[in-house]
Design an enzyme around this catalytic site. Structure first.
Site, PDB file in Angstrom:
ATOM      1  N   ASP A 148      65.400  16.980  89.175  1.00  0.00           N
ATOM      2  CA  ASP A 148      65.425  17.332  87.751  1.00  0.00           C
ATOM      3  C   ASP A 148      64.662  16.289  86.934  1.00  0.00           C
ATOM      4  OD1 ASP A 148      65.941  18.263  85.244  1.00  0.00           O
ATOM      5  OD2 ASP A 148      68.086  17.749  85.236  1.00  0.00           O
ATOM      6  N   LYS A 193      62.632  13.789  80.950  1.00  0.00           N
ATOM      7  CA  LYS A 193      63.592  12.693  80.893  1.00  0.00           C
ATOM      8  C   LYS A 193      62.854  11.353  80.831  1.00  0.00           C
ATOM      9  CE  LYS A 193      67.241  14.787  83.764  1.00  0.00           C
ATOM     10  NZ  LYS A 193      68.308  14.789  82.764  1.00  0.00           N
ATOM     11  N   ASP A 203      65.574  20.668  79.737  1.00  0.00           N
ATOM     12  CA  ASP A 203      66.416  19.804  80.573  1.00  0.00           C
ATOM     13  C   ASP A 203      67.820  20.382  80.733  1.00  0.00           C
ATOM     14  OD1 ASP A 203      67.022  17.667  82.169  1.00  0.00           O
ATOM     15  OD2 ASP A 203      67.168  16.199  80.535  1.00  0.00           O
ATOM     16  N   ARG A 248      72.517  25.188  83.699  1.00  0.00           N
ATOM     17  CA  ARG A 248      73.276  26.360  83.244  1.00  0.00           C
ATOM     18  C   ARG A 248      72.450  27.634  83.370  1.00  0.00           C
ATOM     19  NH1 ARG A 248      74.157  23.548  77.548  1.00  0.00           N
ATOM     20  NH2 ARG A 248      73.926  21.752  78.922  1.00  0.00           N
TER      21      ARG A 248
END
Ligand code: BES
Ligand code: MN
Ligand code: ZN
Length: 506
Positions: free
Chosen positions: A272, A279, A349, A353
């Site tokens: 991720d 990030k 990001d 979900r």
């Protein structure tokens, strides 16, 4: 490490080292330590009286027997205060003792569980001891080329029991613990493996290999198959990566033909980066662990099969990378989920979900008795509950109660957060049915509320393991790095559930 249980007297046991326990503030040795003391001319008593052996929790004292009894060394493991003793502490005690023995380069360890009267069933003690030793000894070394990091493996661990009536119980406890600990190793290995060697397709191959070995059904869907099902949220996240996404489905059928399965859904983001909402570089490397939920459900269903639990389980892992490639999904994009609901992407990001939304919709096809999803979902959960506690949310009180009971039994701590309906409006979008982020405040709860929209009518619970999935320092029986969190919790949940469903009706 080979684990065996034998009957016999500790005092006659040969070998390099024997582990015995001692409680803090006890003025004399008890249980196995007392028996050994009698055969060693009061040596242990003297060490206790002089304050050399204190029994302080997790302390280890190695004593040479110098021919007084066959075994060469006694390791006195500190058990802490007797009235504060728990099985959780016993796990830590055996982890510390086993690591001490490994440091001494001794390949064979033996232990007694006779600490003097104490109130825990021997089977539970054997379970905790084996689990503590195995989990504490875990190392991830495939990428170390030197020998230094691999030496000192303990090959044989023996529990010596002098009461033959307890042998069966001890064997069962030890065997169950070994199966579960092996599953935890499996999850830790998957999570520890760097993302260049743990792409979605490699994760799927590893899952297929695990399934073949455990006798599980396995189905892996590629992007074309997901496209047919309309999984545009999962596919949207996958667009930024050159690696194809996978949907991994494992099935264990230990229950009746018509028993509805427990469906476990695990987040499988193999890396991720945050995507276009990228990030910060600092600690981004830790995001190889963003498939820890997926690893947990793969390992749990393996444990269920190895334990031959009498119930049906399905594990579903949506797997993809989240990268900012030239075709990546972007903030402002609207994705249509498999459920038909549309989502405005406010932040790429918040990808977990999105992939879980489609996996939860897909889970409905299995007519589940219950759905539990597990995911490294929100940094906010780490702020709320810290590094060691998973967030628990859900729509079904009985399900949450059972998960909390499994948490108490395993020491994998969970704490409930409320799916408070007033926060639902934080997910309202101007252009779509919802957006994928709420406010920074309460970020774990809004993530839970987002998932709830896809959980259907089945009893559903959600575990946010962003904190405990990857540890930055050692815990008593969890070495730093990938913890395998969730495997023991979910396996215990399934064990409790299969026991409950097997109570004969009066
Ligand atoms: N995988 C992260 C959550 C995470 C953070 C796990 C730290 C482990 C340690 C997740 O995909 C994420 O990035 N969440 C965002 C959500 C936000 C954009 C609403 C977060 O927590 O910052
Ligand atoms: Mn993310
Ligand atoms: Zn993530």
């Amino acid at each position: 490490m080979n684990i065996t249980v034998t009957s016999g007297s500790f005092a006659e046991f040969p070998g390099e080292v024997l582990i015995a326990g001692h409680f803090q503030d006890n003025t004399a040795p008890e249980g196995a330590a007392r028996l050994l003391d009698e055969h060693c001319g009061g040596m242990i008593s003297e060490l206790i009286q002089r304050g050399d052996v204190t029994g302080k929790l997790y302390s280890c004292s190695v004593i040479y027997t110098r021919g007084m009894i066959p075994v060469r060394r006694i390791l006195i493991a500190g058990l802490g205060k007797k009235d504060e003793f728990t099985l959780e502490k016993l796990r830590g005690v055996f982890s510390k003792a086993a690591r001490e023995i490994r440091d001494l380069n001794i390949p064979l360890a033996a232990a007694s569980l006779d600490f003097g009267g104490m109130g825990f069933p021997r089977g539970d003690m054997a379970h905790a001891a084996v689990e503590g030793a195995l989990l504490g000894l875990y190392r991830f070394t495939p990428y170390k080329t030197g020998e230094e990091d691999k030496k000192g493996e303990i090959t044989e661990f023996i529990i010596v029991e002098n009461r033959s009536e307890s042998l069966e119980e001890i064997r069962n406890g030890a065997r169950t613990a070994e199966i579960i600990s092996r599953a935890v190793y499996c999850a830790r290995d998957l999570v520890s493996t760097p993302s260049n060697d743990m792409t979605p397709s490699i994760l799927a191959e590893r899952a297929a290999a695990i399934a073949a070995e455990a006798g599980l059904g396995c189905d892996v869907m590629d992007e074309a198959a997901m496209e047919k099902l309309g999984m545009r949220a999962l596919l949207g996240v996958a667009r930024g990566s050159a690696e194809e996404a996978r949907l991994i489905i494992l099935e264990y059928r230990g229950g009746g033909e018509n028993d509805r399965p427990v469906v476990l859904v695990g987040k499988g983001i193999t890396f991720d980066s945050g995507g276009i909402s990228i990030k910060p570089a600092d600690r981004m490397d830790e995001m190889k662990s963003d498939m820890a939920g997926g690893a947990a459900v793969i390992a749990t269903i393996k444990a269920a099969a190895d334990l031959k639990l009498p119930l049906n389980v399905t594990a579903i892992v949506p797997a993809t990378e989240n990268l900012p490639g030239g075709r990546a999904y972007k903030p402002g994009d609207v994705l249509k989920t498999m459920s038909g609901q549309t989502v405005e992407v406010k932040n790429t990001d918040a990808e977990g979900r999105l992939i879980l939304a489609d996996a939860l919709t897909f889970a409905q096809r299995y007519n589940p008795a219950a759905i539990i999803d597990i995911a490294t979902l929100t940094g906010a959960c780490v702020i709320a509950l810290g590094d060691y506690i998973a967030g628990l949310m859900g729509t079904d009180e009985d399900l949450k109660t059972s998960i909390s009971a499994a948490s108490d039994a395993t020491g994998e701590t969970v704490w409930e957060l409320p799916l408070w309906h007033d926060y639902e409006e934080l997910l309202k979008s101007d252009v779509a049915d919802m957006k994928n982020v709420g406010t920074r405040a309460g970020g774990t709860i809004t993530a839970g509320l987002f998932l709830k929209k896809f959980a259907g009518d089945s009893p559903w619970a959600h575990l946010d393991i962003a904190g405990p999935a990857l540890l930055s320092k050692d815990r008593p029986y969890i070495p730093k790095g990938a913890s395998g969190v969730g495997v023991r919790l979910l396996t215990q949940f399934l064990m409790d559930r299969s026991r409950a469903s097997h109570v004969p009706h009066p």
